[in-house]
Design a protein around this motif. Structure first.
Motif, short mmCIF file in Angstrom:
data_model
loop_
_atom_site.label_atom_id
_atom_site.label_comp_id
_atom_site.label_asym_id
_atom_site.label_seq_id
_atom_site.Cartn_x
_atom_site.Cartn_y
_atom_site.Cartn_z
N GLY A 12 0.79 -1.23 0.00
CA GLY A 12 0.00 0.00 0.00
C GLY A 12 0.82 1.27 0.00
N GLU A 13 2.15 1.16 0.23
CA GLU A 13 2.98 2.37 0.21
C GLU A 13 3.21 2.89 -1.20
OE1 GLU A 13 5.82 2.10 4.19
OE2 GLU A 13 6.66 1.70 2.20
N ARG A 40 3.24 0.79 -8.74
CA ARG A 40 2.98 -0.37 -7.89
C ARG A 40 3.23 -1.66 -8.65
NH1 ARG A 40 -2.71 -0.32 -5.12
NH2 ARG A 40 -1.68 1.48 -4.14
N GLN A 41 2.70 -1.76 -9.87
CA GLN A 41 2.88 -2.98 -10.65
C GLN A 41 4.33 -3.15 -11.10
OE1 GLN A 41 0.05 -3.13 -13.85
NE2 GLN A 41 -1.69 -2.59 -12.54
N ARG A 42 4.98 -2.06 -11.47
CA ARG A 42 6.34 -2.18 -11.99
C ARG A 42 7.32 -2.57 -10.89
NH1 ARG A 42 9.88 -3.84 -14.17
NH2 ARG A 42 11.35 -2.91 -15.66
N LEU A 43 7.25 -1.92 -9.74
CA LEU A 43 8.19 -2.22 -8.67
C LEU A 43 7.97 -3.60 -8.07
CD1 LEU A 43 8.46 1.23 -6.84
CD2 LEU A 43 10.16 0.12 -8.27
N GLU A 68 13.31 4.49 -4.09
CA GLU A 68 12.44 5.65 -3.88
C GLU A 68 11.80 6.01 -5.20
OE1 GLU A 68 15.86 9.10 -4.23
OE2 GLU A 68 15.64 8.02 -2.34
N TRP A 69 10.74 6.75 -5.15
CA TRP A 69 10.00 7.07 -6.37
C TRP A 69 9.45 8.48 -6.32
CZ3 TRP A 69 8.71 3.23 -2.92
CH2 TRP A 69 7.65 3.50 -2.06
N THR A 70 9.12 9.00 -7.49
CA THR A 70 8.50 10.31 -7.64
C THR A 70 7.28 10.16 -8.54
OG1 THR A 70 10.62 11.47 -7.43
CG2 THR A 70 8.82 12.67 -8.48
#
Length: 733
Positions: A12-13, A40-43, A68-70
């Motif tokens: 959920g993060e 969400r799907q890619r990571l 980390e993501w943006t």
């Protein structure tokens, strides 16, 4: 090796929206940048069972310790951000195409009053029209030589142009009719610009109008019985047709398009690009990359498009981009290309006809490029591996020195003492890692002391960066003096201030290439590659036993005992080791000796180049350079007003204040600076013995061409003849 589950985000993060993500290693360096339609799907794909991942992907996720993501609003924004971050962080696991050469362009400087046609490499400049790229510079010169007969546009440098304008005599091209000579007002600036526009139109593929215009003028001249003019026009038409024959028509409908083909195997991929303008192939280039991740042909094409058009705008992005496979999805890429061009761009796969036939030709070129690259790399890898092994055996190293740093000191009779550091990784020059130093802790000639200072400064910064990033091993502490000295390396205290380190003038060490930033910046937690962050396995110094001992002593003082040191003496090419009375002599045919010689010669070349720059700058300096706040504009205004430095020295404060832009405080500073400066002695013409008292009465414009006052030629930066010839180049080290 890290366990991906240790840094896997909690359920959920991760948002289910477009974005760009970054993997970082234990030292906070960014090692991979990617984009996704759904983060969400890619990571989630990276945190599955390691056995199900591609070997290179498995290596990446086990090297990383955090992710980390943006979040962005659209896939197009994700594409743009991914490109920016790859350029900024240079992540090791991303696909990075590398040019196999620096491609030359035919450039027309439309941003100047009198546009100039010339060969240009490197970054593109605003206001300049580019055509190409070409495979060879001589191909550009051949084309230009043919076209100058019809479009006599200026090709001379700024210095030659100003000199011709001052003397009233054009250059040779002006006399033979291959330049319209705007320098001597044979043609106005507006007429010359129209000529340059016609040249650009022809190069852009609009050839029919030019040919029809010349044919009409030839017919009119023949009707008026001006047969000599008609013959010249006939020859002009022949020159244009000959220039057109150099690039045959490949697409009959005068299409503007770029064709991109990819040849790949499990480890590497080669990309070839043909630039077609007006139906003719106007340029060609090729790239090769290591496939450091599992990637499809469409993804390779997407990365190629990013590199090809990431810095381009307008007509540099064609309406059609023909590719072997479309990126998935293709819509964000198409929108991004459309935004770069400002109008519609259509990436597509050609299926039949002339475009498909041309694509097959591009694909064959890509296949040949990949085969050639593998052949060269296999041979080169074998030679370099043997050289590194020979060095390791000769010096008694535990393993082959994969990173070698070489240092050299250069000066001219003790003046302008500088030093260089060059880096070879895997036996190849790593020019982005080159650094150069000014020796500031003492004055005079002392190569041993200079070498000690340079080694100390370089590895003090390494220790400071190691401590800053928390890379000390368990129980390890900085050596005595290293921690305290590190503050000086950051420019806060100590003799080794940051100002002593300069950037690299260019990737190949020549003028005109992009500068490398100073090594002083030790960035924190931003993922960018750090300067001086990686230690070598071998330090090579240019010199014998004294220089080697100085380098070893500097490392010992910093508490560094895991880096080998050797020196290469020029006279007999002997390899010296610390504390050894006798040198190591490598066979003359040894690949290891060849590699050490290349490293030493590169360090010498780089140091000499920097020393010459410093010397030239010193020779061009004058007493006005010491006046605080006095820039070039006001210097030129002073010289123009008084005529020479000698007359300016004799002027009063009130007379100096009469110059526009000069206040009383500045005038007083000028008077004080000139009063403390030693007047230049009379210059002597070494050919006639004549004393030229008015040597200093030279207008500032006469110095723009790189000549020194009192000289009629020669290389910029050479000393002015004063009293007797001063040729010290033979004493330069």
């Amino acid at each position: 090796m890290a366990d991906p589950s240790s840094y896997r985000p909690k359920p959920g993060e991760i948002p289910d929206s477009p974005g760009v993500y970054r993997f970082r290693d234990e030292h906070r360096r960014v090692i991979y940048v990617g984009k996704a339609k759904s983060l969400r799907q890619r990571l989630a794909n990276y945190f599955q069972d390691l056995a199900g991942l591609h070997p290179r992907t498995r290596t990446m996720v086990t090297t990383a310790v955090s992710v980390e993501w943006t979040v962005v609003s659209t896939e197009v924004e994700a594409l743009q951000l991914e490109y920016s971050w790859i350029k900024e962080y240079d992540p090791r696991f991303n696909v990075k195409y590398r040019d196999d050469k620096s491609y030359p362009y035919l450039a027309v400087t439309m941003n100047e009053e009198f546009p100039r046609v010339q060969v240009m490499r490197g970054h593109k400049k605003k206001g300049v029209r580019y055509f190409g790229p070409y495979g060879h510079a001589w191909a550009i010169r051949d084309t230009v030589d043919l076209l100058l007969r019809v479009f006599p546009v200026r090709t001379c440098s700024t210095g030659v142009f100003k000199n011709a304008a001052r003397t009233g005599r054009p250059c040779l091209l002006g006399y033979i009719g291959k330049c319209s000579a705007p320098c001597v007002d044979r043609i106005s600036a507006e007429e010359h610009r129209e000529l340059a526009e016609e040249f650009c139109d022809f190069m852009a593929g609009r050839t029919g109008a030019q040919l029809r215009r010349l044919e009409q003028r030839m017919a009119e001249a023949a009707e008026e019985m001006e047969y000599e003019r008609a013959a010249r026009l006939r020859d002009d038409i022949g020159a244009l047709k000959k220039a057109m024959e150099k690039s045959a028509v490949v697409l009959a409908d005068a299409t503007d398009a770029d064709l991109i083909a990819v040849a790949e195997d499990e480890l590497e991929a080669a990309v070839q690009i043909f630039h077609v303008r007006g139906g003719r192939v106007r340029g060609q280039r090729g790239w090769v990359t290591d496939k450091v991740e599992e990637i499809t042909t469409g993804a390779l094409v997407e990365h190629a498009l990013q590199q090809l058009y990431g810095e381009e705008t307008g007509d540099a992005v064609p309406r059609e981009v023909l590719v072997p496979a479309l990126p998935d999805p293709v819509e964000p890429v198409q929108q991004w290309l459309t935004g770069r061009r400002g109008s519609g761009v259509s990436p597509r796969v050609p299926q039949r006809g002339d475009k498909r036939a041309l694509m097959e030709t591009v694909e064959r070129n890509a296949q040949q490029a990949l085969v050639l690259h593998k052949t060269k790399r296999a041979s080169d890898l074998t030679t370099r591996s043997r050289a590194l092994e020979e060095i390791a055996d000769a010096l008694g190293l535990d393993s082959a020195p994969l990173r070698i740093e070489c240092y050299d000191v250069s000066h001219l009779q003790g003046d302008d003492v500088v030093a260089s550091m060059v880096v070879f990784e895997d036996g190849l020059a790593r020019k982005s890692e080159y650094r150069r130093f000014q020796i500031k802790s003492f004055a005079g000639q002392d190569d041993v002391r200079s070498m000690h200072e340079v080694i100390t400064r370089r590895f003090r910064r390494y220790l400071a960066d190691k401590e800053r990033t928390g890379e000390w091993s368990d129980g390890e502490e900085p050596a005595a003096g290293a921690g305290g000295e590190a503050a000086g390396a950051d420019g806060t205290a100590g003799p080794d201030r940051t100002a002593g380190t300069e950037g690299l003038p260019g990737p190949d060490g020549t003028a005109g290439d992009p500068a490398v930033p100073s090594a002083s910046t030790l960035t924190e937690d931003d993922g960018r590659p750090k300067r001086f962050a990686y230690p070598p396995q071998l330090v090579v110094v240019d010199g014998g036993a004294p220089q080697v001992a100085a380098a070893r002593r500097a490392l010992d003082e910093l508490g560094i005992d895991d880096i080998a040191v050797c020196g290469l003496a020029k006279r007999l090419e002997e390899v010296w080791l610390p504390d050894d009375d006798d040198p190591v002599v490598l066979p003359r045919t040894s690949e290891g000796l060849y590699l050490l010689q290349r490293v030493r010669d590169e360090a010498h070349r780089f140091a000499i180049g920097y020393q010459r720059v410093k010397r030239a700058k010193r020779f061009r300096s004058g007493p006005l350079d010491d006046v605080p706040g006095l820039g070039e504009t006001r210097k030129q205004a002073l010289i123009k007003h008084f005529g020479s430095v000698r007359k300016l020295r004799a002027a009063t404060v009130e007379q100096i204040c009469d110059v526009p832009g000069i206040g009383r405080k500045t005038a007083e500073a000028i008077t004080a600076a000139l009063a403390g400066a030693v007047p230049a002695g009379p210059a002597v013409n070494t050919a006639t013995g004549e004393i030229m008292d008015d040597m200093v009465d030279v207008d500032m414009e006469d110095m723009d061409d790189g000549e020194e006052p009192g000289k009629s030629g020669g290389s910029p930066g050479e000393p002015v003849s004063a009293g007797a010839p001063d040729d010290r180049r033979g004493l330069e080290r």
